[in-house]
Design a protein around this motif. Sequence first.
Motif, short mmCIF file in Angstrom:
data_model
loop_
_atom_site.label_atom_id
_atom_site.label_comp_id
_atom_site.label_asym_id
_atom_site.label_seq_id
_atom_site.Cartn_x
_atom_site.Cartn_y
_atom_site.Cartn_z
N GLU A 131 0.82 -1.21 0.00
CA GLU A 131 0.00 0.00 0.00
C GLU A 131 0.86 1.26 0.00
O GLU A 131 0.58 2.22 -0.73
N LEU A 132 1.90 1.26 0.83
CA LEU A 132 2.79 2.42 0.89
C LEU A 132 3.49 2.65 -0.44
O LEU A 132 3.61 3.80 -0.91
N MET A 133 3.96 1.58 -1.07
CA MET A 133 4.69 1.74 -2.33
C MET A 133 3.77 2.19 -3.46
O MET A 133 4.15 3.03 -4.28
N ARG A 134 2.55 1.66 -3.51
CA ARG A 134 1.61 2.11 -4.54
C ARG A 134 1.27 3.58 -4.33
O ARG A 134 1.22 4.36 -5.30
N ALA A 135 1.03 3.97 -3.10
CA ALA A 135 0.73 5.38 -2.81
C ALA A 135 1.92 6.25 -3.19
O ALA A 135 1.76 7.36 -3.73
N GLY A 136 3.13 5.78 -2.92
CA GLY A 136 4.32 6.55 -3.26
C GLY A 136 4.48 6.74 -4.75
O GLY A 136 4.81 7.84 -5.22
N ILE A 137 4.26 5.68 -5.53
CA ILE A 137 4.37 5.77 -6.98
C ILE A 137 3.41 6.81 -7.54
O ILE A 137 3.72 7.53 -8.49
N GLU A 138 2.24 6.92 -6.92
CA GLU A 138 1.23 7.86 -7.41
C GLU A 138 1.41 9.26 -6.84
O GLU A 138 0.62 10.16 -7.13
N THR A 139 2.45 9.46 -6.03
CA THR A 139 2.76 10.79 -5.48
C THR A 139 3.90 11.38 -6.31
O THR A 139 5.05 11.00 -6.16
N SER A 140 3.59 12.30 -7.18
CA SER A 140 4.58 12.82 -8.11
C SER A 140 5.16 14.17 -7.71
O SER A 140 6.03 14.70 -8.40
N GLU A 141 4.68 14.73 -6.63
CA GLU A 141 5.22 16.00 -6.13
C GLU A 141 5.53 15.88 -4.65
O GLU A 141 4.67 15.42 -3.89
N PRO A 142 6.73 16.25 -4.22
CA PRO A 142 7.85 16.72 -5.04
C PRO A 142 8.51 15.54 -5.76
O PRO A 142 8.32 14.38 -5.38
N ASN A 143 9.28 15.86 -6.80
CA ASN A 143 9.98 14.83 -7.54
C ASN A 143 11.37 15.32 -7.92
O ASN A 143 11.54 16.46 -8.33
N HIS A 144 12.34 14.43 -7.76
CA HIS A 144 13.70 14.73 -8.18
C HIS A 144 14.03 13.86 -9.38
O HIS A 144 14.02 12.63 -9.31
N SER A 145 14.32 14.50 -10.50
CA SER A 145 14.52 13.82 -11.77
C SER A 145 15.72 12.90 -11.73
O SER A 145 16.59 12.97 -10.85
N LEU A 146 15.77 12.03 -12.74
CA LEU A 146 16.97 11.23 -12.98
C LEU A 146 18.16 12.14 -13.21
O LEU A 146 19.31 11.77 -12.98
N TYR A 147 17.90 13.37 -13.68
CA TYR A 147 18.92 14.37 -13.92
C TYR A 147 18.74 15.50 -12.90
O TYR A 147 17.81 16.28 -13.01
N PRO A 148 19.59 15.61 -11.90
CA PRO A 148 19.35 16.61 -10.85
C PRO A 148 19.85 18.01 -11.14
O PRO A 148 19.69 18.88 -10.32
N TRP A 149 20.45 18.25 -12.30
CA TRP A 149 21.10 19.55 -12.51
C TRP A 149 20.26 20.56 -13.28
O TRP A 149 20.66 21.68 -13.45
N GLY A 150 19.11 20.15 -13.83
CA GLY A 150 18.24 21.16 -14.37
C GLY A 150 17.90 21.07 -15.83
O GLY A 150 16.73 21.07 -16.19
N GLU A 151 18.90 20.98 -16.72
CA GLU A 151 18.57 21.18 -18.12
C GLU A 151 17.79 20.02 -18.71
O GLU A 151 17.06 20.17 -19.69
N GLU A 152 17.89 18.81 -18.12
CA GLU A 152 17.16 17.68 -18.69
C GLU A 152 15.92 17.32 -17.88
O GLU A 152 15.26 16.33 -18.18
N THR A 153 15.57 18.10 -16.87
CA THR A 153 14.51 17.66 -15.97
C THR A 153 13.14 17.64 -16.61
O THR A 153 12.21 17.08 -16.04
N GLU A 154 12.99 18.24 -17.77
CA GLU A 154 11.69 18.24 -18.42
C GLU A 154 11.47 17.00 -19.28
O GLU A 154 10.39 16.83 -19.83
N GLN A 155 12.46 16.13 -19.41
CA GLN A 155 12.28 14.93 -20.20
C GLN A 155 11.26 14.01 -19.54
O GLN A 155 11.21 13.88 -18.33
N GLU A 156 10.44 13.37 -20.35
CA GLU A 156 9.41 12.48 -19.84
C GLU A 156 10.06 11.23 -19.25
O GLU A 156 11.09 10.76 -19.71
N SER A 157 9.43 10.68 -18.22
CA SER A 157 9.91 9.45 -17.61
C SER A 157 8.73 8.70 -17.01
O SER A 157 7.74 9.30 -16.58
#
Length: 332
Positions: free
Chosen positions: A33-59
């Motif tokens: 239950e916790l993991m399913r709830a976590g997956i569906e919680t998208s804010e806040p989110n830290h991208s696979l790329y933490p430096w900024g320029e690629e953070t808008e890529q879909e994942s």
Amino acid sequence: MQLLTLPLLLAMTSGQTPSQGPDVVEVRSRLVELMRAGIETSEPNHSLYPWGEETEQESLFTGSYDWHSCLIAHWCLLVHARTTGDEELESWLTARLTEEGLANEVTLLLERDPARLRTAPYDEAWFLMFLSELEEHPSSPAAIGGWRREIESHLLRRLEESPFPERGERGYRGDYSSWLMALLLVTWSEPTDEDAKGRLHSLYETKLAPCREELAAQTSARGYDFLWLPAVFALVERSSTGEAPAYDPGSPQPLPDTVTVPTVHPLGVVISRTWPDAFDAGRGSAEAKARYQEHLTHFLAREDLWAGDFDACSHWLPQYLWIGLWLAEGRP
């Protein structure tokens, strides 16, 4: 989604002595239950790329606070769906894990700038574990075998080219850069290609074997570590050779009054310390099972440290608890 409360969980386990441990079925249900709830919680989110320029890529993996935590949650749930026959969960996961989306994840990983990686090779190693599990499901894309070989080769090359012990004063690392954890996850993914098997064996013999005594003698975690290195080493030994050198997790570790994002990593050390006992329990050791259950009961009693603040703990510690349960069941 309504989660089971700890008082309810404890009520379900009433009458048990500490040596018997918690009701694993109910613990697993709570973690799912916790993991399913976590997956569906998208804010806040830290991208696979933490430096900024690629953070808008879909994942696909934009929940659970960060990419690798979301990925590991998907792996845990895939294992659960397969081993319990949970068709509803299987359908929910299948709808999320599209072939187009997965192909994009492979590209995101393989095209990252090597000079700017903060959470590698941890990301790639868990993605390989994820692909290995997904391949066991009838709905997996036809391309998955090729993706798996690509990521596997990428990881093996990184392990071959990287120094071990790692550079710097810290020597062995128990964080995202951990060479040892990456080796363990490649081992657990069970490469099927004979060349990959040979390269994995060579890494064990030439790089890891000379460090056995030093790794087993580590007495403290450092800095940003969230892995207990003697435990990871013990798991590599057990998984690579089938042997089980002596391992003692010590007494249940003192737990902090509270945790925040900057201070939560030591809890990963506390949980991963128990994994070799869970592994040995899965192979029939009554002594290891009793120790593992003692540590697990001690930790579960502090619900705030694993099912509390999302940013600090509940986006990733349920996954780490799940790994222990998986090991204790013999890695089904």
